[in-house]
Scaffold this active site. Structure first.
Site, short mmCIF file in Angstrom:
data_model
loop_
_atom_site.label_atom_id
_atom_site.label_comp_id
_atom_site.label_asym_id
_atom_site.label_seq_id
_atom_site.Cartn_x
_atom_site.Cartn_y
_atom_site.Cartn_z
N GLY A 8 0.84 -1.21 0.00
CA GLY A 8 0.00 0.00 0.00
C GLY A 8 0.86 1.25 0.00
O GLY A 8 0.52 2.27 0.60
N GLY A 11 -0.39 4.94 -1.15
CA GLY A 11 -1.45 5.65 -0.43
C GLY A 11 -0.95 6.82 0.40
O GLY A 11 0.23 7.17 0.38
N GLN A 12 -1.89 7.45 1.10
CA GLN A 12 -1.58 8.68 1.85
C GLN A 12 -0.45 8.46 2.87
O GLN A 12 0.53 9.19 2.88
CB GLN A 12 -2.83 9.20 2.57
CG GLN A 12 -2.60 10.55 3.24
CD GLN A 12 -3.59 10.85 4.37
OE1 GLN A 12 -4.31 9.97 4.83
NE2 GLN A 12 -3.59 12.08 4.83
N ASP A 34 2.15 -1.84 -4.41
CA ASP A 34 0.74 -1.43 -4.37
C ASP A 34 0.01 -2.18 -5.47
O ASP A 34 0.64 -2.77 -6.35
CB ASP A 34 0.60 0.10 -4.55
CG ASP A 34 -0.62 0.62 -3.80
OD1 ASP A 34 -1.74 0.16 -4.11
OD2 ASP A 34 -0.48 1.48 -2.92
N ILE A 35 -1.32 -2.10 -5.44
CA ILE A 35 -2.12 -2.84 -6.43
C ILE A 35 -2.05 -2.19 -7.81
O ILE A 35 -2.29 -2.83 -8.83
CB ILE A 35 -3.57 -3.01 -5.95
CG1 ILE A 35 -4.30 -4.04 -6.80
CG2 ILE A 35 -4.33 -1.67 -5.90
CD1 ILE A 35 -5.43 -4.73 -6.11
N TYR A 142 -15.44 -0.73 8.37
CA TYR A 142 -14.02 -0.45 8.58
C TYR A 142 -13.64 -0.67 10.05
O TYR A 142 -12.65 -1.34 10.36
CB TYR A 142 -13.75 1.01 8.17
CG TYR A 142 -12.36 1.52 8.40
CD1 TYR A 142 -11.28 0.96 7.75
CD2 TYR A 142 -12.14 2.59 9.26
CE1 TYR A 142 -10.00 1.45 7.97
CE2 TYR A 142 -10.87 3.09 9.48
CZ TYR A 142 -9.80 2.52 8.83
OH TYR A 142 -8.54 3.00 9.03
N LYS A 146 -11.04 -3.38 11.77
CA LYS A 146 -9.88 -2.99 12.58
C LYS A 146 -9.96 -3.62 13.97
O LYS A 146 -8.94 -4.07 14.51
CB LYS A 146 -9.81 -1.45 12.68
CG LYS A 146 -9.39 -0.78 11.37
CD LYS A 146 -7.98 -1.21 10.93
CE LYS A 146 -7.56 -0.63 9.60
NZ LYS A 146 -6.28 -1.16 9.13
N ILE A 172 -5.46 11.53 9.70
CA ILE A 172 -4.10 11.98 9.37
C ILE A 172 -4.14 13.08 8.31
O ILE A 172 -4.76 12.90 7.26
CB ILE A 172 -3.23 10.80 8.88
CG1 ILE A 172 -3.27 9.63 9.87
CG2 ILE A 172 -1.79 11.27 8.63
CD1 ILE A 172 -2.64 9.88 11.21
#
Ligand code: SER
Length: 321
Positions: A8, A11-12, A34-35, A142, A146, A172
Site C-alpha cells: 500500500g 497511499g496517503q 501497491d495494487i 471499517y 480494525k 491523518i
C-alpha cells in the site's frame, strides 16, 4: 541490514512512510508495493512491485524474492468507502492481515506493522479522553475490520510469538498524497480548497470534534513503535495515539488567520453518522509510557506548514486564487 516491504505504498500514509524508510535504511533495502501505479513519485523512486495484498501466493512470492524481514501493511479500505462496499472492505482488510500474520507465524518474516484506527470505537465508547481499554462496539465495516484485526494481532503474538505492532491512527493530515475514502478526509480537502478556491463545502457539521494528527507525527509514531525493543511493547492489539482534536469550525478559523477571505459552508452527508460514533479525544498515556510517544504539531503549526507546502505545490499550476 533488514529488508522492508511496504504494502500500500502509493497511499496517503504508505507513500510518506516509504520515503522516510528509504532515508533511514537506504533505498536498496526498501521495496514499495501497491495494487496499481497510482503514485508515480513512489513508482519512480526505487524498487516497486505491483502486489495485490489479498493474494497470499503473490505476497509470499514478493517476500521471498526480496528476502523481506519486515512488512508494513498499509493497504486498507477506509470508513467511507467501506460502507459502500462492505464485503470488499472485509475481504481486503482482513485477508491481507492474515497473509502477513501467517508469514510471520511460519518464520518467513520477522516483524509486522499494521495500523488500526479510532474507528474501533463506537457510540457506546466514552468519547472524551477515550481510555486504552474501553468499550469497543464499532458501527462501521471499517471499524469492525480494525477491531477484529486487533484481536487477531494479539492472538498471533500470544500464541505464536509473532512480533506485530500497531497503533490506532486518528485522522491523518498531510499535503503530499491525498487520503481516499475516509471520514476525516475533510481536514485535508479544506486546505486544498482554501488555496485553490477560497471556499469549502464541508461534509461534516461545524461542531464535529475528532482526533487528528499531522503526517510528520504519524510517521514518527510508526517508526518509533517499530524501533522500540520488543519487551517494551506491552500492548499487542493496538495502542491509542493522540495529537490534536478539533472541529471543522476550529480548522476553518485557523486557516482564516492566514487567508482572511476564506469561507466555509456545511452540508453533512452519510459520513456525519460515522464521525458522531467516534471519540472526540484520546488518552494515549500507554504509548507515552511504553515507547516514549510525543506529538510535535498543534493546529496552528500544522496549518502554517500545510498552507506553505500547498502554496508551493500549486505554484506552478496557476491554481492559486
Ligand atoms: N481516517 C480514517 C477514516 O476516516 C480513520 O482511521 O476512515
Amino acid at each position: 541490514m533488514s529488508k522492508i516491504l511496504i504494502i500500500g505504498a502509493c497511499g496517503q500514509i504508505g507513500s510518506e512512510l516509504t520515503h522516510k524508510l528509504k532515508e533511514i535504511h537506504g533505498s536498496e533495502n526498501i521495496i514499495a508495493s501497491d495494487i496499481s501505479r497510482s503514485n508515480m513519485d513512489i513508482v519512480n523512486s526505487g524498487i516497486f512491485e505491483i502486489l495485490d495484498a489479498k493474494d497470499y501466493d503473490a505476497v509470499k512470492a514478493c517476500v521471498e524474492k526480496h528476502d523481506i524481514d519486515i512488512v508494513y501493511l498499509m493497504a486498507a479500505m477506509l470508513s467511507g468507502t467501506g460502507e459502500k462496499f462492505p464485503m470488499k472492505a472485509w475481504d481486503l482488510n482482513m485477508n491481507s492481515l492474515f497473509h502477513v500474520l501467517n508469514l510471520a507465524k511460519e518464520g518467513v518474516i520477522k516483524q509486522i506493522f499494521w495500523p488500526s484506527s479510532i474507528a474501533v470505537f463506537g457510540p457506546t465508547t466514552p468519547a472524551l479522553e477515550t481510555p486504552q481499554h474501553t468499550i469497543c462496539e464499532p458501527t462501521t465495516v471499517y471499524g469492525i475490520t480494525k477491531q477484529t484485526g486487533e484481536r487477531w494481532c494479539e492472538y498471533y503474538h500470544n500464541n505464536y510469538g509473532v512480533d506485530v505492532r500497531s497503533i490506532r491512527y486518528p485522522g491523518i493530515i498531510s499535503w503530499k498524497t491525498m487520503p481516499g475514502g475516509g471520514t476525516t478526509d475533510y481536514a485535508v480537502e479544506i486546505y486544498h480548497k482554501a488555496i485553490t478556491q477560497g471556499s469549502y463545502e464541508c461534509f461534516l457539521a461545524e461542531d464535529t470534534e475528532l482526533p487528528m494528527m499531522f503526517m510528520e507525527d504519524a510517521i514518527a509514531a510508526t517508526i518509533g513503535i517499530m524501533d522500540t525493543p520488543s519487551e517494551h511493547i506491552k500492548i499487542r492489539s493496538s495502542y491509542n495515539l493522540a495529537a490534536i482534536s478539533f472541529t471543522p469550525k476550529a480548522i476553518f478559523q485557523a486557516i482564516q488567520k492566514h487567508i482572511p477571505n476564506f469561507s466555509i459552508s456545511y452540508k453533512p452527508d452519510f459520513r456525519q453518522r460515522i464521525a458522531d460514533s467516534w471519540p472526540k479525544s484520546i488518552d494515549d498515556s500507554s504509548a507515552k509510557t511504553d515507547w516514549n510517544w510525543q506529538h510535535k504539531f498543534d493546529l496552528e503549526k500544522m496549518t502554517s506548514e500545510m498552507l506553505t507546502q500547498l502554496r508551493d505545490k500549486y505554484k506552478s499550476t496557476e491554481k492559486i486564487i
